[in-house]
Motif scaffolding. Structure first.
Motif, PDB file in Angstrom:
ATOM      1  N   ILE A  78       8.646  -5.576  -4.982  1.00 55.44           N
ATOM      2  CA  ILE A  78       7.494  -6.648  -5.190  1.00 55.44           C
ATOM      3  C   ILE A  78       6.471  -5.873  -6.168  1.00 55.44           C
ATOM      4  O   ILE A  78       5.986  -5.369  -5.799  1.00 55.44           O
ATOM      5  CB  ILE A  78       7.081  -7.201  -4.186  1.00 55.44           C
ATOM      6  CG1 ILE A  78       7.870  -7.783  -3.182  1.00 55.44           C
ATOM      7  CG2 ILE A  78       6.134  -8.276  -4.376  1.00 55.44           C
ATOM      8  CD1 ILE A  78       7.598  -8.563  -1.898  1.00 55.44           C
ATOM      9  N   ASP A  93       9.507 -10.716  -7.078  1.00 53.34           N
ATOM     10  CA  ASP A  93      10.557 -10.127  -6.657  1.00 53.34           C
ATOM     11  C   ASP A  93      11.656  -9.651  -7.280  1.00 53.34           C
ATOM     12  O   ASP A  93      12.003 -10.551  -8.305  1.00 53.34           O
ATOM     13  CB  ASP A  93      10.697 -10.770  -5.377  1.00 53.34           C
ATOM     14  CG  ASP A  93       9.841 -11.893  -4.682  1.00 53.34           C
ATOM     15  OD1 ASP A  93       8.597 -11.070  -4.696  1.00 53.34           O
ATOM     16  OD2 ASP A  93      10.033 -12.654  -3.736  1.00 53.34           O
ATOM     17  N   THR A 145      13.925  -9.937   4.561  1.00 58.73           N
ATOM     18  CA  THR A 145      12.812  -9.663   3.495  1.00 58.73           C
ATOM     19  C   THR A 145      11.530 -10.000   3.916  1.00 58.73           C
ATOM     20  O   THR A 145      10.526  -9.875   3.055  1.00 58.73           O
ATOM     21  CB  THR A 145      13.334 -10.297   2.300  1.00 58.73           C
ATOM     22  OG1 THR A 145      13.467 -11.662   2.135  1.00 58.73           O
ATOM     23  CG2 THR A 145      14.656  -9.919   1.806  1.00 58.73           C
ATOM     24  N   ARG A 146      11.551 -10.964   4.833  1.00 63.28           N
ATOM     25  CA  ARG A 146       9.871 -11.148   5.284  1.00 63.28           C
ATOM     26  C   ARG A 146       9.184 -10.134   5.779  1.00 63.28           C
ATOM     27  O   ARG A 146       8.051 -10.203   5.998  1.00 63.28           O
ATOM     28  CB  ARG A 146      10.229 -12.477   6.358  1.00 63.28           C
ATOM     29  CG  ARG A 146      10.530 -13.958   5.883  1.00 63.28           C
ATOM     30  CD  ARG A 146      10.799 -14.796   6.862  1.00 63.28           C
ATOM     31  NE  ARG A 146      12.018 -14.515   7.714  1.00 63.28           N
ATOM     32  CZ  ARG A 146      12.666 -15.158   8.340  1.00 63.28           C
ATOM     33  NH1 ARG A 146      12.049 -16.429   8.587  1.00 63.28           N
ATOM     34  NH2 ARG A 146      13.707 -14.882   9.244  1.00 63.28           N
ATOM     35  N   LYS A 149       7.446  -9.095   2.762  1.00 61.41           N
ATOM     36  CA  LYS A 149       6.658  -9.933   2.078  1.00 61.41           C
ATOM     37  C   LYS A 149       5.496 -10.296   2.696  1.00 61.41           C
ATOM     38  O   LYS A 149       4.405 -10.627   2.221  1.00 61.41           O
ATOM     39  CB  LYS A 149       7.465 -11.082   1.444  1.00 61.41           C
ATOM     40  CG  LYS A 149       6.421 -12.133   0.548  1.00 61.41           C
ATOM     41  CD  LYS A 149       7.499 -13.362   0.032  1.00 61.41           C
ATOM     42  CE  LYS A 149       8.152 -12.439  -1.001  1.00 61.41           C
ATOM     43  NZ  LYS A 149       9.033 -13.524  -1.995  1.00 61.41           N
ATOM     44  N   ARG A 153       1.707 -10.489   1.552  1.00 60.39           N
ATOM     45  CA  ARG A 153       1.055 -11.823   1.451  1.00 60.39           C
ATOM     46  C   ARG A 153      -0.258 -12.220   2.473  1.00 60.39           C
ATOM     47  O   ARG A 153      -1.201 -12.716   2.059  1.00 60.39           O
ATOM     48  CB  ARG A 153       2.024 -13.073   1.679  1.00 60.39           C
ATOM     49  CG  ARG A 153       1.687 -14.382   1.237  1.00 60.39           C
ATOM     50  CD  ARG A 153       2.887 -15.430   1.010  1.00 60.39           C
ATOM     51  NE  ARG A 153       3.775 -14.962   1.847  1.00 60.39           N
ATOM     52  CZ  ARG A 153       5.372 -15.385   1.877  1.00 60.39           C
ATOM     53  NH1 ARG A 153       5.358 -16.295   0.649  1.00 60.39           N
ATOM     54  NH2 ARG A 153       6.201 -15.364   2.607  1.00 60.39           N
ATOM     55  N   TRP A 163      -1.806 -15.792  -3.391  1.00 61.50           N
ATOM     56  CA  TRP A 163      -0.559 -15.257  -3.712  1.00 61.50           C
ATOM     57  C   TRP A 163       0.245 -16.158  -4.459  1.00 61.50           C
ATOM     58  O   TRP A 163       0.581 -17.234  -3.982  1.00 61.50           O
ATOM     59  CB  TRP A 163       0.172 -14.800  -2.376  1.00 61.50           C
ATOM     60  CG  TRP A 163       1.553 -14.016  -2.476  1.00 61.50           C
ATOM     61  CD1 TRP A 163       2.621 -14.829  -2.647  1.00 61.50           C
ATOM     62  CD2 TRP A 163       1.614 -12.639  -2.435  1.00 61.50           C
ATOM     63  NE1 TRP A 163       3.629 -14.110  -2.669  1.00 61.50           N
ATOM     64  CE2 TRP A 163       3.162 -12.651  -2.580  1.00 61.50           C
ATOM     65  CE3 TRP A 163       0.964 -11.506  -2.470  1.00 61.50           C
ATOM     66  CZ2 TRP A 163       3.741 -11.415  -2.708  1.00 61.50           C
ATOM     67  CZ3 TRP A 163       1.552 -10.124  -2.431  1.00 61.50           C
ATOM     68  CH2 TRP A 163       3.172 -10.270  -2.611  1.00 61.50           C
ATOM     69  N   GLY A 165       3.926 -16.595  -6.368  1.00 65.72           N
ATOM     70  CA  GLY A 165       5.152 -15.973  -6.929  1.00 65.72           C
ATOM     71  C   GLY A 165       5.511 -16.546  -8.282  1.00 65.72           C
ATOM     72  O   GLY A 165       5.199 -17.635  -8.517  1.00 65.72           O
TER      73      GLY A 165
END
Length: 169
Positions: A78, A93, A145-146, A149, A153, A163, A165
């Motif tokens: 990221i 990402d 992937t959380r 992230k 975030r 934040w 994306g």
């Protein structure tokens, strides 16, 4: 269309009433995530056009044996750029995967690269004999992937910043 696109890209705004902190304090808070038990590292991005880079390297369990053995190495990144005037962190990402074959794995048989919002959960299970003598399904590998992230975030929005994306920094 703007709100739908923001939702797809994972844009989050801070709660109302949160006073934004200065840029250097936010940078320090993001770098401080390194020692908190998260599975990734945050570092200075250097001369790449962004401020910080969060990177997570995952080696999935190998499947097969001998020459047909396959192992996938994933790199999740990221890239973050801070825009102090707007109090926004633009986050892009990126995901790389390399599949290697053989024992030991050496021959590269596949490469993939993707850019855009990462939302994936990858789990693998095995069956093991339990104390009751029956087979039970046991999780042997998990990648979400959380786990990468959400801490980033939450740190940004908790600091009063947005934040956002993006596909390009």
């Amino acid at each position: 269309m703007g709100r739908l696109w923001d939702k797809y890209m994972g844009t989050r705004h801070p709660d109302s009433g949160v006073t934004p902190i200065p840029t250097m304090e936010l940078r320090t808070a993001l770098l401080a995530l390194n020692g908190t038990g998260v599975p990734f590292g945050v570092r200075d991005a250097g001369a790449s056009g962004s401020d910080l880079l969060a990177e997570w390297r995952v080696l999935e369990p190998a499947t097969g044996s001998g020459a047909s053995r396959r192992q996938v190495e994933r790199t999740l990144k990221i890239w973050m750029r801070m825009l102090p005037g707007e109090r926004v962190v633009r986050a892009m990402d990126e995901q790389w995967s390399v599949t290697r074959a053989g024992n030991p794995p050496g021959l590269t048989v596949g490469r993939e690269r993707g850019r855009g919002p990462m939302r994936s959960v990858h789990k693998e299970w095995t069956f093991e004999k339990g104390p009751d003598g029956r087979r039970h399904k046991v999780e042997s590998f998990s990648l979400d992937t959380r786990d990468m992230k959400n801490p980033l975030r939450d740190t940004v929005t908790g600091a009063g910043w947005t934040w956002r994306g993006v596909h390009r920094l």
